[in-house]
Write a protein that holds these residues in place. Structure first.
Motif, PDB file in Angstrom:
ATOM      1  N   GLU A  70      -7.198   4.563  -3.574  1.00 37.17           N
ATOM      2  CA  GLU A  70      -6.432   5.164  -4.658  1.00 37.17           C
ATOM      3  C   GLU A  70      -7.406   5.557  -5.762  1.00 37.17           C
ATOM      4  O   GLU A  70      -8.301   4.797  -6.103  1.00 37.17           O
ATOM      5  CB  GLU A  70      -5.420   4.143  -5.183  1.00 37.17           C
ATOM      6  CG  GLU A  70      -4.537   4.650  -6.298  1.00 37.17           C
ATOM      7  CD  GLU A  70      -3.545   3.589  -6.734  1.00 37.17           C
ATOM      8  OE1 GLU A  70      -2.536   3.387  -6.031  1.00 37.17           O
ATOM      9  OE2 GLU A  70      -3.802   2.961  -7.778  1.00 37.17           O
ATOM     10  N   THR A  81      -2.840   9.615 -10.984  1.00 40.00           N
ATOM     11  CA  THR A  81      -3.153   8.742  -9.851  1.00 40.00           C
ATOM     12  C   THR A  81      -3.017   9.536  -8.562  1.00 40.00           C
ATOM     13  O   THR A  81      -2.016  10.224  -8.346  1.00 40.00           O
ATOM     14  CB  THR A  81      -2.209   7.529  -9.814  1.00 40.00           C
ATOM     15  OG1 THR A  81      -2.340   6.813 -11.044  1.00 40.00           O
ATOM     16  CG2 THR A  81      -2.561   6.601  -8.655  1.00 40.00           C
ATOM     17  N   HIS A  83      -3.395   9.312  -4.222  1.00 34.47           N
ATOM     18  CA  HIS A  83      -3.301   8.375  -3.106  1.00 34.47           C
ATOM     19  C   HIS A  83      -3.888   8.989  -1.843  1.00 34.47           C
ATOM     20  O   HIS A  83      -4.101  10.211  -1.771  1.00 34.47           O
ATOM     21  CB  HIS A  83      -1.844   7.996  -2.874  1.00 34.47           C
ATOM     22  CG  HIS A  83      -1.184   7.430  -4.091  1.00 34.47           C
ATOM     23  ND1 HIS A  83      -1.319   6.115  -4.457  1.00 34.47           N
ATOM     24  CD2 HIS A  83      -0.409   8.017  -5.032  1.00 34.47           C
ATOM     25  CE1 HIS A  83      -0.638   5.901  -5.576  1.00 34.47           C
ATOM     26  NE2 HIS A  83      -0.083   7.038  -5.951  1.00 34.47           N
TER      27      HIS A  83
END
Length: 115
Positions: A70, A81, A83
């Motif tokens: 991540e 963020t 992923h």
């Protein structure tokens, strides 16, 4: 052409672009092994707490693809963020940064295209 993992060269960059810790840059292909206009085709490995500092790309653009882990990605003033499986691009004249603020290893595929 096939290039095996054991044929790829890795380099440790400490405080890359004034970031924290170190980044292991593993070149998937070297200049001369492809005909396109690219400055870098590599994976970037960042252990927890490591980052690449904020920087601008001029006359080039950089694509990131999150292979593992991540990432906190700085995209022109906004932290987002990302992923596993996510991708992004920093176009010419834009700025970005990436950080591993998790407790697991972050691996990013990176391609810098020049023009």
């Amino acid at each position: 052409m096939i290039k095996r993992a054991n044929e790829m060269k890795s380099e440790v960059k400490v405080n890359m672009r004034e970031g924290d810790g170190q980044v292991v840059v593993t070149k998937m292909l070297d200049a001369g092994e492809y005909a396109g206009k690219s400055r870098l085709i590599a994976t970037l490995t960042l252990e927890p707490g490591c980052s690449i500092g904020e920087h601008v790309h001029e006359n080039e653009e950089e694509v990131f693809y999150i292979v593992e882990g991540e990432a906190e990605y700085y995209d022109n003033g906004e932290w987002v963020t990302m992923h596993k499986g996510d991708s992004c691009i920093c176009l010419g004249g834009q700025k970005h940064s990436i950080a591993n603020r998790s407790d697991k290893t972050l691996v990013v595929a990176a391609v810098i295209l020049t023009y």
